[in-house]
Write an enzyme that holds these catalytic residues in place. Structure first.
Site, mmCIF file in Angstrom:
data_model
loop_
_atom_site.group_PDB
_atom_site.id
_atom_site.type_symbol
_atom_site.label_atom_id
_atom_site.label_comp_id
_atom_site.label_asym_id
_atom_site.label_seq_id
_atom_site.Cartn_x
_atom_site.Cartn_y
_atom_site.Cartn_z
ATOM 1 N N SER A 560 0.843 -1.199 0.000
ATOM 2 C CA SER A 560 0.000 0.000 0.000
ATOM 3 C C SER A 560 0.872 1.239 0.000
ATOM 4 O O SER A 560 2.017 1.215 0.483
ATOM 5 C CB SER A 560 -0.899 0.006 1.241
ATOM 6 N N TYR A 573 -3.057 -0.822 10.368
ATOM 7 C CA TYR A 573 -3.034 -1.117 8.936
ATOM 8 C C TYR A 573 -1.703 -0.700 8.311
ATOM 9 O O TYR A 573 -1.047 -1.479 7.607
ATOM 10 C CB TYR A 573 -4.192 -0.397 8.252
#
Length: 683
Positions: A560, A573
């Site tokens: 990400s 996350y």
């Protein structure tokens, strides 16, 4: 508009071809003769409709028929230059074609056109080939199909390679035996005929059923001999576990010359054959029907260790036998090749037999691999029937070579379309039932890969896989990536389904959007279990198979933008994404010596179709940024350099490029797919 004769032919072909006792997949051919109107003259013209080259009877349609003018086709007899130049006649068929479109005429066209019957079937039934490959096949034919007075309903035809001369031979046999309904083609199959389509079909079925009934009534009870001690089948669970353990090694063996996809079967017919006393000697004789050995090679590689041997012992012996197999195949090629022969096409086995475990078959794609295995089961049935009545005696290696390296066969191979970039590759994609994972699976399948859709939800995984095609293209498996046993089971399922693994995409993920003080230990563990630990477990299980295959491979991490960018309210996350990003670097270094490339992709703002965003992450992020959830995708786009929304297919494009041939020297790379977020620029 389809003529009545052609319509009847297609219906008959589909019925015959749909039953494996009648013929193998894509094997045999059928024809009909009839009259249609010539659109040029407006006059009736006699035509021959015949299954074209490469088609399958069970699924034959009008486009799979070659249509020839019968007068011109039969006139070729007048210019036939003799058996030494009979291959030239295949090109001559093109000058007999009627109309446009349709399939190319096959080598067996002469058999259908020259035989004086309105309808002709040429088939490869196991029972018929058993008689055709028996050492005393001619005598058996007389005994089984004679009436005791010397009159034969079915006549023996000695082995001859398919072609124009065989068509002349069968036409002559029919002319000399007006009572005959067909013939047994030595080493090959059967041919039958009739005045009507129904009569031809009935005659074909009568020959097949009569041959099988005779084998059943008069055949030896144990045609393969007794059971070899230690060679009986392992219990099912143990058998399949051993198959998964051996699959990477065997696929690597079969792919030494070029990458192959595999198929595994532990059908009773295979296990019983491999347990028998005669299996080694019969396997060494090879197959006989041309359709069989063109798919299976002239003989298989058979492991000579009992099922009680350890996996390590079997793997070591398989490598030794592979070296012997390659030397033996090279000797076969050298013994029969001449200056005009095509180059050797590879010396690796296409069929590998492991007693107690089963059969591994290989091909350029899954369908080809599966069909090769089906053909070898046909060969086992043929050997059983021949040994039950007599002695199995296939055609000679010299004749096999004449067909395997036939100029016409080589021309057919050269006409095949260029393979897609990922053909022959086997991909395992986690979290692939929706969003980015599904887009990746879809793109890889479209580029020719076999794909395993792995997801926590088995039903959704199977549904997503079914959208990609049949099980020759994709399967769905359950995979809780946080569970080591579950991951190994999913990898084993991949190995059993497609023979190996080449490409792993660690995509499974979830996200909880919370600031530090609201993030619980449970939140932290869940995020890290699914993505950091999950990626580690998947990569570890896959790497073992990749290393044993010795074929290199690719591991892709869908990380990400957050792995390098400190966004608000997502400590768990972003931290686990950073963990994944560094796994890419670590594994690139460790696996590089095995030819395995490890790369990452850093997407951002992939809202559309995303399972993560749909599960609450989107609402949380929208609240964090003060926008409506339905506007979140555009919000992310507006803050980028390119001002373009990122969708799952953009990430799939990056996976395609990273795992394709263009970046074959790239490893340890992270590619941003975020439309340009300057704060997330690498280095």
């Amino acid at each position: 508009m389809t003529s009545a004769a052609a319509a009847d032919l297609i219906a008959r072909s589909n019925r015959l071809g749909s039953d494996p006792k009648n013929t193998n997949y894509a094997g045999g051919n059928t024809s009909a003769k009839g009259t249609d109107i010539d659109p040029v003259t407006g006059e009736p013209v006699e035509l021959l409709w015949v299954k074209g080259s490469g088609g399958d009877l069970g699924t034959l349609t009008e486009s799979g028929l070659a249509v020839l003018r019968l007068d011109r086709m039969r006139a070729l007899v007048n210019v036939y230059p003799g058996v030494e130049r009979e291959d030239e006649m295949v090109a001559a068929f093109d000058y007999c074609l009627h109309g446009k479109g349709g399939a190319a005429p096959s080598i067996d066209t002469a058999m259908h056109g020259l035989v004086d019957a309105a309808h002709v079937d040429h088939l490869h039934p196991d029972a018929g080939i058993a008689i055709a490959t028996a050492a005393d096949g001619e005598e058996l034919t007389a005994r089984i199909f004679g009436d005791g007075t010397g009159s034969q309903r079915v006549v023996w035809v000695p082995w001859r390679r398919p072609g124009f001369q065989l068509g002349l031979d069968i036409a002559e046999i029919k002319a000399q035996n007006p009572q005959a309904i067909g013939c047994i083609l030595g080493g090959h199959g059967i041919t039958a005929w009739g005045d009507t389509s129904d009569e031809a079909e009935a005659n074909s079925l009568w020959i097949i059923e009569t041959a099988q009934a005779y084998i059943d009534e008069h055949g030896a009870a144990e045609p393969f001999g007794g059971v070899r001690p230690g060679f009986k089948a392992l219990p099912e669970a143990e058998r399949r576990a051993r198959a998964a353990a051996l699959a990477p090694t065997i696929r690597g063996i079969a792919s030494t010359d070029k990458p192959m996809v595999g198929h595994y079967t532990d059908a009773d017919v295979v296990l019983d054959f491999l347990a028998s006393e005669k299996a080694p000697a019969l396997a060494a004789l090879g197959t006989s029907c041309p359709d069989h050995f063109l798919r299976t090679k002239v003989k298989p590689l058979i492991l000579d260790l009992p099922a009680t041997a350890t996996a390590e012992e079997q793997i070591a012996r398989l490598h030794e036998l592979h070296a012997e197999y390659r030397a033996d195949y090279q000797a076969y090629y050298d013994a029969h090749a001449d200056a005009d022969s095509p180059a050797i096409r590879g010396a690796d086995p296409l069929i590998v037999l492991v007693p107690g475990v089963g059969m591994f078959s290989y091909g350029a794609n899954k369908q080809t691999a599966r069909v090769a295995g089906e053909f070898y089961i046909n060969a086992i049935n043929v050997m059983r029937g021949a040994e039950a009545l007599s002695t199995y005696a296939p055609i000679s290696d010299a004749e096999k070579f004449r067909i395997e390296y036939w100029a016409l066969e080589e021309a057919k191979l050269q006409r095949m379309p260029k393979p897609k970039t990922h053909q022959g590759r086997i991909a395992f994609v986690t979290g692939a039932a929706s969003g980015i994972g599904k887009a990746i699976a879809t793109r890889l399948a479209a580029e020719g890969a076999c794909v395993v859709v792995a997801d926590l939800d088995l039903e959704k995984a199977q549904a997503a896989a079914s959208e990609l095609g049949g099980t020759d293209v994709a399967i769905g498996v359950a995979a809780n990536v946080a569970d080591a046993d579950g991951v190994q089971a999913a990898i084993d399922a991949t190995l059993l389904a497609f023979g190996g693994i080449d490409l792993v995409v660690n995509n499974a993920g979830l996200s909880l959007s919370k600031p530090l003080l609201e993030t619980t230990e449970k939140d932290w563990d869940l995020q890290h279990d699914v993505m950091a630990k999950g990626s580690f477990l998947v990569s570890k299980a896959a790497a073992k198979a990749l290393i044993e295959q010795r074929m290199g491979g690719d591991v892709i991490y869908i990380s990400s933008k957050n792995s390098v960018f400190a966004g608000p309210n997502n400590i768990a996350y972003s931290a686990t994404k950073a963990d994944q990003a560094h796994q890419v670097r670590l594994l690139a270094v460790e696996l590089g010596e095995h030819g395995v490339r490890v790369n990452g992709i850093n997407p951002d703002g992939v809202v559309r179709g995303s399972g993560i965003f749909a599960s609450g992450w989107g609402a949380n992020r929208a609240a964090t940024y003060g926008v409506n959830e339905e506007d979140l995708g555009q919000f992310y786009a507006n803050r980028t350099i390119l001002k373009r929304e990122v969708v799952p297919e953009n990430v799939a494009d990056a996976v395609f490029v990273l795992t394709g041939p263009e970046l074959s020297r790239t490893t340890g790379l992270h590619i941003p797919v975020d439309s340009g977020v300057a704060a997330a620029f690498l280095r």
